[in-house]
Design a protein around this motif. Structure first.
Motif, PDB file in Angstrom:
ATOM      1  N   ALA A 187       0.986  -1.114  -0.060  1.00 22.96           N
ATOM      2  CA  ALA A 187      -0.057  -0.146   0.051  1.00 22.96           C
ATOM      3  C   ALA A 187       0.792   1.322   0.099  1.00 22.96           C
ATOM      4  CB  ALA A 187      -0.904  -0.091   1.187  1.00 22.96           C
ATOM      5  N   ILE A 188       1.781   1.129   0.945  1.00 21.73           N
ATOM      6  CA  ILE A 188       2.958   2.324   0.682  1.00 21.73           C
ATOM      7  C   ILE A 188       3.614   2.602  -0.299  1.00 21.73           C
ATOM      8  CG2 ILE A 188       4.827   3.343   1.744  1.00 21.73           C
ATOM      9  CD1 ILE A 188       4.059   1.956   4.472  1.00 21.73           C
ATOM     10  N   MET A 189       3.877   1.671  -1.204  1.00 23.65           N
ATOM     11  CA  MET A 189       4.648   1.765  -2.050  1.00 23.65           C
ATOM     12  C   MET A 189       3.924   2.241  -3.467  1.00 23.65           C
ATOM     13  SD  MET A 189       7.060  -2.033  -2.170  1.00 23.65           S
ATOM     14  CE  MET A 189       7.831  -1.601  -3.650  1.00 23.65           C
ATOM     15  N   GLN A 190       2.636   1.603  -3.425  1.00 25.83           N
ATOM     16  CA  GLN A 190       1.636   1.963  -4.464  1.00 25.83           C
ATOM     17  C   GLN A 190       1.297   3.551  -4.386  1.00 25.83           C
ATOM     18  OE1 GLN A 190      -1.596  -0.495  -4.681  1.00 25.83           O
ATOM     19  NE2 GLN A 190      -0.209  -2.260  -4.888  1.00 25.83           N
ATOM     20  N   GLY A 191       1.160   4.067  -2.947  1.00 27.09           N
ATOM     21  CA  GLY A 191       0.750   5.302  -2.690  1.00 27.09           C
ATOM     22  C   GLY A 191       1.995   6.261  -3.255  1.00 27.09           C
ATOM     23  N   MET A 192       3.151   5.900  -2.686  1.00 24.98           N
ATOM     24  CA  MET A 192       4.144   6.944  -2.620  1.00 24.98           C
ATOM     25  C   MET A 192       4.591   7.128  -4.186  1.00 24.98           C
ATOM     26  SD  MET A 192       6.741   6.623   0.625  1.00 24.98           S
ATOM     27  CE  MET A 192       7.555   4.944  -0.219  1.00 24.98           C
ATOM     28  N   THR A 193       4.576   5.792  -5.125  1.00 20.71           N
ATOM     29  CA  THR A 193       5.248   6.033  -6.425  1.00 20.71           C
ATOM     30  C   THR A 193       3.942   6.044  -7.380  1.00 20.71           C
ATOM     31  OG1 THR A 193       4.735   3.560  -6.585  1.00 20.71           O
ATOM     32  CG2 THR A 193       7.004   4.351  -5.614  1.00 20.71           C
ATOM     33  N   GLU A 203       3.252  14.586  -6.697  1.00 22.05           N
ATOM     34  CA  GLU A 203       4.192  15.344  -6.119  1.00 22.05           C
ATOM     35  C   GLU A 203       3.963  16.758  -5.889  1.00 22.05           C
ATOM     36  OE1 GLU A 203       9.218  14.928  -5.083  1.00 22.05           O
ATOM     37  OE2 GLU A 203       7.960  13.626  -6.472  1.00 22.05           O
ATOM     38  N   GLU A 204       3.645  17.524  -7.071  1.00 25.08           N
ATOM     39  CA  GLU A 204       3.303  18.876  -6.904  1.00 25.08           C
ATOM     40  C   GLU A 204       2.203  19.140  -5.919  1.00 25.08           C
ATOM     41  OE1 GLU A 204       2.852  20.404 -11.054  1.00 25.08           O
ATOM     42  OE2 GLU A 204       4.575  19.618 -11.764  1.00 25.08           O
ATOM     43  N   VAL A 205       1.159  18.483  -6.036  1.00 25.97           N
ATOM     44  CA  VAL A 205       0.043  18.661  -4.976  1.00 25.97           C
ATOM     45  C   VAL A 205       0.383  18.699  -3.768  1.00 25.97           C
ATOM     46  CG1 VAL A 205      -2.200  17.895  -4.395  1.00 25.97           C
ATOM     47  CG2 VAL A 205      -1.758  17.927  -6.782  1.00 25.97           C
ATOM     48  N   ALA A 206       1.239  17.534  -3.473  1.00 23.34           N
ATOM     49  CA  ALA A 206       1.853  17.251  -2.036  1.00 23.34           C
ATOM     50  C   ALA A 206       2.667  18.549  -1.564  1.00 23.34           C
ATOM     51  CB  ALA A 206       2.565  15.851  -1.950  1.00 23.34           C
ATOM     52  N   LYS A 207       3.616  19.009  -2.490  1.00 29.66           N
ATOM     53  CA  LYS A 207       4.303  20.262  -2.213  1.00 29.66           C
ATOM     54  C   LYS A 207       3.378  21.416  -1.822  1.00 29.66           C
ATOM     55  CE  LYS A 207       8.823  18.554  -4.037  1.00 29.66           C
ATOM     56  NZ  LYS A 207       9.662  18.951  -5.287  1.00 29.66           N
ATOM     57  N   GLY A 208       2.356  21.429  -2.825  1.00 30.24           N
ATOM     58  CA  GLY A 208       1.722  22.768  -2.533  1.00 30.24           C
ATOM     59  C   GLY A 208       0.735  22.648  -1.175  1.00 30.24           C
ATOM     60  N   LEU A 209       0.763  21.438  -0.639  1.00 26.09           N
ATOM     61  CA  LEU A 209       0.017  21.333   0.408  1.00 26.09           C
ATOM     62  C   LEU A 209       0.929  21.392   1.760  1.00 26.09           C
ATOM     63  CD1 LEU A 209      -2.590  18.689  -0.485  1.00 26.09           C
ATOM     64  CD2 LEU A 209      -3.202  20.952  -0.027  1.00 26.09           C
ATOM     65  N   GLY A 210       2.080  21.611   1.478  1.00 21.58           N
ATOM     66  CA  GLY A 210       3.197  21.936   2.508  1.00 21.58           C
ATOM     67  C   GLY A 210       3.874  20.532   2.850  1.00 21.58           C
ATOM     68  N   GLN A 211       3.914  19.412   2.074  1.00 18.36           N
ATOM     69  CA  GLN A 211       4.418  18.310   2.446  1.00 18.36           C
ATOM     70  C   GLN A 211       6.150  18.182   1.976  1.00 18.36           C
ATOM     71  OE1 GLN A 211       3.013  15.659   4.168  1.00 18.36           O
ATOM     72  NE2 GLN A 211       1.225  17.096   4.345  1.00 18.36           N
ATOM     73  N   ARG A 212       6.768  17.799   2.909  1.00 17.52           N
ATOM     74  CA  ARG A 212       8.213  17.836   2.565  1.00 17.52           C
ATOM     75  C   ARG A 212       8.423  16.342   1.936  1.00 17.52           C
ATOM     76  NH1 ARG A 212      11.342  19.092   8.223  1.00 17.52           N
ATOM     77  NH2 ARG A 212      13.245  19.022   6.789  1.00 17.52           N
ATOM     78  N   THR A 213       8.171  16.099   0.721  1.00 15.98           N
ATOM     79  CA  THR A 213       8.050  14.936  -0.286  1.00 15.98           C
ATOM     80  C   THR A 213       9.509  13.998   0.059  1.00 15.98           C
ATOM     81  OG1 THR A 213       8.661  16.022  -2.153  1.00 15.98           O
ATOM     82  CG2 THR A 213       6.237  15.924  -1.631  1.00 15.98           C
ATOM     83  N   ALA A 214      10.524  14.761  -0.217  1.00  8.86           N
ATOM     84  CA  ALA A 214      11.699  13.944  -0.212  1.00  8.86           C
ATOM     85  C   ALA A 214      11.828  13.067   1.208  1.00  8.86           C
ATOM     86  CB  ALA A 214      12.961  14.680  -0.469  1.00  8.86           C
ATOM     87  N   LEU A 215      11.545  13.832   2.422  1.00 11.54           N
ATOM     88  CA  LEU A 215      11.646  13.185   3.693  1.00 11.54           C
ATOM     89  C   LEU A 215      10.512  12.144   3.794  1.00 11.54           C
ATOM     90  CD1 LEU A 215      12.897  13.411   6.297  1.00 11.54           C
ATOM     91  CD2 LEU A 215      11.044  15.142   7.125  1.00 11.54           C
ATOM     92  N   VAL A 216       9.157  12.377   3.302  1.00 13.15           N
ATOM     93  CA  VAL A 216       8.238  11.435   3.256  1.00 13.15           C
ATOM     94  C   VAL A 216       8.519  10.113   2.587  1.00 13.15           C
ATOM     95  CG1 VAL A 216       5.892  10.889   2.727  1.00 13.15           C
ATOM     96  CG2 VAL A 216       6.452  12.999   3.773  1.00 13.15           C
ATOM     97  N   LYS A 217       9.133  10.414   1.247  1.00 13.33           N
ATOM     98  CA  LYS A 217       9.497   9.127   0.693  1.00 13.33           C
ATOM     99  C   LYS A 217      10.721   8.374   1.392  1.00 13.33           C
ATOM    100  CE  LYS A 217       8.216  10.822  -3.921  1.00 13.33           C
ATOM    101  NZ  LYS A 217       8.845  11.163  -5.324  1.00 13.33           N
ATOM    102  N   LEU A 218      11.699   9.122   1.857  1.00 12.54           N
ATOM    103  CA  LEU A 218      12.576   8.329   2.718  1.00 12.54           C
ATOM    104  C   LEU A 218      11.963   7.377   3.627  1.00 12.54           C
ATOM    105  CD1 LEU A 218      15.699   7.646   2.997  1.00 12.54           C
ATOM    106  CD2 LEU A 218      15.798   9.786   4.479  1.00 12.54           C
ATOM    107  N   ALA A 219      11.258   8.344   4.444  1.00 11.12           N
ATOM    108  CA  ALA A 219      10.637   7.405   5.862  1.00 11.12           C
ATOM    109  C   ALA A 219       9.940   6.331   5.118  1.00 11.12           C
ATOM    110  CB  ALA A 219       9.833   8.431   6.560  1.00 11.12           C
ATOM    111  N   GLY A 220       9.200   6.685   4.154  1.00 11.31           N
ATOM    112  CA  GLY A 220       8.065   5.543   3.804  1.00 11.31           C
ATOM    113  C   GLY A 220       9.066   4.226   3.145  1.00 11.31           C
ATOM    114  N   MET A 221      10.193   4.476   2.557  1.00 12.52           N
ATOM    115  CA  MET A 221      11.059   3.536   2.072  1.00 12.52           C
ATOM    116  C   MET A 221      11.604   2.677   2.923  1.00 12.52           C
ATOM    117  SD  MET A 221      11.303   2.599  -1.028  1.00 12.52           S
ATOM    118  CE  MET A 221      12.072   0.726  -1.594  1.00 12.52           C
ATOM    119  N   ILE A 222      12.165   3.588   3.947  1.00  9.79           N
ATOM    120  CA  ILE A 222      12.596   2.765   5.285  1.00  9.79           C
ATOM    121  C   ILE A 222      11.439   1.880   6.039  1.00  9.79           C
ATOM    122  CG2 ILE A 222      13.409   2.881   7.515  1.00  9.79           C
ATOM    123  CD1 ILE A 222      14.623   5.387   6.691  1.00  9.79           C
ATOM    124  N   ILE A 223      10.414   2.413   6.105  1.00 14.94           N
ATOM    125  CA  ILE A 223       9.192   1.573   6.573  1.00 14.94           C
ATOM    126  C   ILE A 223       9.259   0.142   5.837  1.00 14.94           C
ATOM    127  CG2 ILE A 223       6.780   1.489   6.975  1.00 14.94           C
ATOM    128  CD1 ILE A 223       7.063   4.467   8.136  1.00 14.94           C
TER     129      ILE A 223
END
Length: 351
Positions: free
Chosen positions: A97-103, A241-261
């Motif tokens: 689920a995380i992989m499908q959501g992030m990518t 990704e553009e929408v996420a950044k526009g909503l104030g998300q630090r996308t690189a950090l979220v992707k790193l944390a998600g990949m570790i999980i």
């Protein structure tokens, strides 16, 4: 197009209110799923090569007597197997689920994107060069192998002309999986560890022991809690990704944390059950269809449904041809392969 793809298009206007969420369906899945899981656990503990009455199961759990053979079968073989299956199912489903959501890749799954093959290859090296390695170290090396496998697949897929697409990513995963599986088999033949790896390739929870559960449980629990903490950010990423950044998300950090999980969940599962694929592909799609596109609901519901799939598939694996066992990975693949072909056909049409 899939419901996920529709939701992404709706989300590209940058309005988070476009989320299609069905909390009532999620609540029903979580409550009904827990009851179904309890039922599956009792059935799983009771049925097998030796059928055991429910009353004996109850006594073995709450009034254990080591002098009774049936109590020993339940405590030492069936209970750890059952709990291991539930944890592995939840891990693989949430990782998918995380992989499908992030990518934003509907074909993302730890088995299809090289994580399982990478972990298996490193485990083969451990069996060959470090026999008798404690299980704690096997899990750590499994994490490492899963990370290397995923990195290689993304690297190979990115080299293709036209960039990284879901189908190219899966093709890269298939190629790398074939290569690493061949290398693992070569190591098994040369070092005479074929029996150790044969169980891993078949995939199953039959050999799960209490000490393995004690090692993997803290990792999986921490990763699942981390997944819930990230769930809102993953929902934003699934809109683009553009929408996420526009909503104030630090996308690189979220992707790193998600990949570790994902690496923790997939690595733990592979170290215990081996090459069981498609759980992380099927369950997230089913969950999104039922509860909508809000990952605050998708992640816990995927965990429950993934546990149910593996627990009941393991029960079926014992009941198909008793007293012999059908490989768990083969049974789940009977559902997963047609589902994958259906998704790949749709994805190709949309390219």
């Amino acid at each position: 197009m899939s419901q996920h793809a529709h939701s992404l298009k709706e989300g590209n206007n940058g309005k988070p209110v476009a989320f299609r969420s069905r909390p009532w369906a999620a609540t029903l899945i979580l409550t009904g799923g827990v009851f179904a899981l309890i039922l599956g656990m009792f059935l799983s503990v009771s049925f097998g090569a030796a059928d055991i009455h429910f009353a004996v199961v109850w006594e073995a759990i709450f009034q254990f007597n080591p002098d009774i053979t049936q109590h020993q079968i339940i405590q030492e073989i069936r209970l750890p197997r059952l709990l291991g299956g539930a944890m592995v199912g939840a891990s693989l489903a949430v990782a998918g689920a995380i992989m499908q959501g992030m990518t934003r890749n509907p074909l993302a799954d730890s088995g299809l994107l090289g994580l399982n093959a990478g972990a298996g290859f490193v485990l083969a090296l451990c069996f060959a060069f470090f026999p008798g390695l404690p299980f704690m170290y096997l899990i750590l090396y499994s994490f490492l192998g899963a990370g290397v496998g995923a990195g290689m697949v993304y690297g190979i897929g990115s080299l293709a002309k036209g960039g990284l697409t879901p189908v190219r990513l899966v093709l890269a995963g298939a190629a790398l999986t074939a290569l690493l599986s061949a290398l693992s088999e070569g190591i098994a033949l040369y070092f005479k560890i074929g029996q150790d790896l044969a169980f891993w390739y078949a995939g199953g929870v039959a050999g799960t022991k209490w000490f393995q559960l004690e090692v993997m449980f803290p990792w999986i629990l921490a990763a699942l809690i981390g997944a819930m903490i990230l769930s809102r950010s993953i929902t934003m990423l699934s809109l683009g990704e553009e929408v996420a950044k526009g909503l104030g998300q630090r996308t690189a950090l979220v992707k790193l944390a998600g990949m570790i999980i994902v690496l923790i969940l997939a690595g733990s599962a592979v170290a215990v059950v081996g090459a069981v694929g498609f759980v992380g592909l099927i369950i997230p799609h089913m969950t999104r269809f039922l509860v909508g596109v809000d990952y605050r609901w998708i992640i816990p519901c995927s965990a429950i449904l993934g546990s149910l799939l593996v627990v009941f598939a393991d029960l079926a694996a014992r009941m198909v041809n008793p007293p012999y066992e059908t490989p768990l990975g083969a049974l789940i693949a009977l559902i997963g392969v047609p589902f994958f072909l259906y998704l790949a056909r749709k994805e190709r049409r949309e390219m």
